[in-house]
Design a protein around this motif. Structure first.
Motif, PDB file in Angstrom:
ATOM      1  N   PHE A  33       2.344  -1.424   1.219  1.00 31.24           N
ATOM      2  CA  PHE A  33       1.534  -2.377   0.305  1.00 31.24           C
ATOM      3  C   PHE A  33       2.335  -3.431  -0.234  1.00 31.24           C
ATOM      4  CE2 PHE A  33      -1.443   1.125   0.761  1.00 31.24           C
ATOM      5  CZ  PHE A  33      -2.563   0.829   0.290  1.00 31.24           C
ATOM      6  N   ARG A  34       1.605  -4.622  -0.607  1.00 28.52           N
ATOM      7  CA  ARG A  34       2.489  -5.702  -1.319  1.00 28.52           C
ATOM      8  C   ARG A  34       1.841  -5.694  -2.761  1.00 28.52           C
ATOM      9  NH1 ARG A  34       1.581 -10.606   2.118  1.00 28.52           N
ATOM     10  NH2 ARG A  34      -0.015  -9.375   3.296  1.00 28.52           N
ATOM     11  N   VAL A  35       2.657  -5.626  -3.583  1.00 26.41           N
ATOM     12  CA  VAL A  35       2.096  -5.371  -4.985  1.00 26.41           C
ATOM     13  C   VAL A  35       2.441  -6.804  -5.732  1.00 26.41           C
ATOM     14  CG1 VAL A  35       2.428  -4.131  -7.320  1.00 26.41           C
ATOM     15  CG2 VAL A  35       2.698  -2.822  -5.083  1.00 26.41           C
ATOM     16  N   PHE A  36       1.028  -7.141  -6.274  1.00 23.26           N
ATOM     17  CA  PHE A  36       0.899  -8.465  -7.102  1.00 23.26           C
ATOM     18  C   PHE A  36       0.632  -7.990  -8.584  1.00 23.26           C
ATOM     19  CE2 PHE A  36       0.659  -9.507  -2.761  1.00 23.26           C
ATOM     20  CZ  PHE A  36       1.378 -10.780  -2.668  1.00 23.26           C
ATOM     21  N   THR A  51      -2.758 -15.396  -2.012  1.00 24.88           N
ATOM     22  CA  THR A  51      -2.485 -14.533  -0.766  1.00 24.88           C
ATOM     23  C   THR A  51      -3.193 -14.674   0.339  1.00 24.88           C
ATOM     24  OG1 THR A  51      -3.985 -12.682  -1.359  1.00 24.88           O
ATOM     25  CG2 THR A  51      -1.922 -12.692  -2.515  1.00 24.88           C
ATOM     26  N   HIS A  81       4.544   0.665  -2.543  1.00 21.64           N
ATOM     27  CA  HIS A  81       5.718   0.007  -1.825  1.00 21.64           C
ATOM     28  C   HIS A  81       5.798   0.996  -0.630  1.00 21.64           C
ATOM     29  CE1 HIS A  81       6.890  -2.614  -5.322  1.00 21.64           C
ATOM     30  NE2 HIS A  81       6.167  -3.395  -4.656  1.00 21.64           N
ATOM     31  N   ARG A 128      -2.562  -4.706   3.114  1.00 19.26           N
ATOM     32  CA  ARG A 128      -2.527  -3.718   2.154  1.00 19.26           C
ATOM     33  C   ARG A 128      -1.851  -4.385   1.100  1.00 19.26           C
ATOM     34  NH1 ARG A 128       0.755   0.767   5.962  1.00 19.26           N
ATOM     35  NH2 ARG A 128      -0.776   1.083   7.327  1.00 19.26           N
ATOM     36  N   ILE A 129      -2.910  -5.185   0.266  1.00 18.72           N
ATOM     37  CA  ILE A 129      -2.463  -5.965  -0.887  1.00 18.72           C
ATOM     38  C   ILE A 129      -3.122  -5.041  -2.105  1.00 18.72           C
ATOM     39  CG2 ILE A 129      -3.309  -8.017  -2.276  1.00 18.72           C
ATOM     40  CD1 ILE A 129      -1.512  -8.593   0.102  1.00 18.72           C
ATOM     41  N   ASN A 168       5.447 -12.682  -6.701  1.00 17.44           N
ATOM     42  CA  ASN A 168       4.329 -11.683  -6.715  1.00 17.44           C
ATOM     43  C   ASN A 168       3.497 -11.913  -7.967  1.00 17.44           C
ATOM     44  OD1 ASN A 168       5.023 -11.460  -4.029  1.00 17.44           O
ATOM     45  ND2 ASN A 168       4.825  -8.963  -4.120  1.00 17.44           N
ATOM     46  N   ILE A 174       9.405  -6.104  -8.782  1.00 15.10           N
ATOM     47  CA  ILE A 174       8.632  -6.995  -8.043  1.00 15.10           C
ATOM     48  C   ILE A 174       9.080  -8.470  -8.056  1.00 15.10           C
ATOM     49  CG2 ILE A 174       6.368  -5.594  -8.059  1.00 15.10           C
ATOM     50  CD1 ILE A 174       4.938  -7.840  -9.471  1.00 15.10           C
ATOM     51  N   THR A 178      -3.283  -5.357  -6.420  1.00 16.47           N
ATOM     52  CA  THR A 178      -3.463  -6.280  -7.614  1.00 16.47           C
ATOM     53  C   THR A 178      -3.573  -5.661  -8.811  1.00 16.47           C
ATOM     54  OG1 THR A 178      -5.393  -7.032  -7.370  1.00 16.47           O
ATOM     55  CG2 THR A 178      -3.926  -8.340  -6.029  1.00 16.47           C
TER      56      THR A 178
END
Length: 295
Positions: A162-165, A228, A158, A38-39, A189, A185, A41
């Motif tokens: 999800f990881r937020v970039f 990532t 979040h 769960r990326i 990231n 963040i 961007t």
């Protein structure tokens, strides 16, 4: 999901598409996605904060270069100083459209100006700019011009694992100064165009060289994967230089600047991305119609 989710978004197809996708990716079923994948961007300028009349980082850079030319007038004959002093319309047109050639010229100048500085010295300069410089039209510091609906989207992502970039053609280290305070963040990231560093005698300093390629166009998914080990599940952008990143994601969100009253209305540098959104069925966000609150 509570009623507070995406509170600044008006009910409509864009908001519903986001909510539906996040639910499908996180609930048991055929569309479920493992947490590790769960990326999300997002581009920065024009996607997370205002980018007109110029992306904010260039305001910061141009002020520094004006002082450099004042100290050494011979620089006025060199690019990009020459274009700035002469107010070259083609140069600024390319800058507004994030033309890679123009951006590369600027970033090369950027690396020269700060070569030999430590991260702490550079961060202090950015923080001073953040607190003292105001947007020419909207009259407040740039850090107050982050889009509230996008921060709410970060919160939603979040909350759902999800990881937020942030992935931008702008300077990575400039954005890292803003990241934790403004976007919530961590610095790690932030993905962007960056200077190479050298470490010697117990000190880390910037070099004259760029680290790899520009983080624009195809460079965006390339940088994302290098950072990532994955391509994004969810991606958000607003311009033609974001097309490849949006294409690499399962869900693509394109912010359309069509609100002259509260922000700006323009399509320069976004014509191809708007056409691609229509062709591929991306979710297009009308700033005017989909956002009840902008900042």
């Amino acid at each position: 999901m509570t009623e507070k989710v995406l509170a600044s978004w008006r009910d409509g197809s864009a908001r519903q598409a986001i909510v539906d996708f996040v639910h499908a990716a996180t609930a048991p079923g055929a569309a479920f996605v493992d947490v590790a994948d769960r990326i999300a961007t997002f581009d920065n300028d024009g996607t997370l904060w205002v980018e007109q009349p110029l992306p904010p980082q260039f305001d910061f850079v141009f002020r520094t270069w004006a002082q450099e030319v004042k100290a050494d007038p011979a620089l006025a004959a060199q690019q990009p100083y020459k274009a700035l002093i002469e107010k070259d319309p083609e140069f600024f047109k390319g800058l507004a459209a994030q033309d890679p050639k123009v951006v590369e010229t600027l970033l090369e100048g950027f690396t020269r100006s700060w070569a030999g500085t430590t991260p702490e010295e550079f961060d202090a300069q950015v923080r001073e700019w953040m607190t003292t410089v105001k947007h020419p039209k909207l009259g407040v510091p740039y850090v107050e011009l982050v889009y509230r609906p996008m921060l709410e989207l970060f919160d939603l992502l979040h909350t759902n694992g999800f990881r937020v970039f942030v992935c931008s053609g702008g300077g990575r280290d400039f954005m890292r100064v803003l990241a934790e305070q403004t976007w919530g963040i961590p610095k790690e990231n932030v993905i962007g165009t960056a200077a190479a560093y050298t470490y010697a005698d117990g000190k880390l300093v910037r070099s004259h060289e760029l680290l790899g390629s520009l983080d624009l166009g195809a460079g965006k998914p390339e940088h994302i994967f290098a950072h990532t080990g994955r391509l994004p599940l969810f991606a958000g952008g607003n311009a033609d230089v974001d097309i490849e990143m949006l294409q690499s994601a399962r869900f693509a969100l394109l912010v359309n600047h069509d609100d002259e009253q509260r922000e700006f209305s323009y399509t320069t540098g976004a014509e191809a991305s708007l056409a691609k959104a229509k062709e591929l069925g991306w979710t297009v966000v009308s700033m005017k119609n989909d956002w009840g609150t902008v900042f």
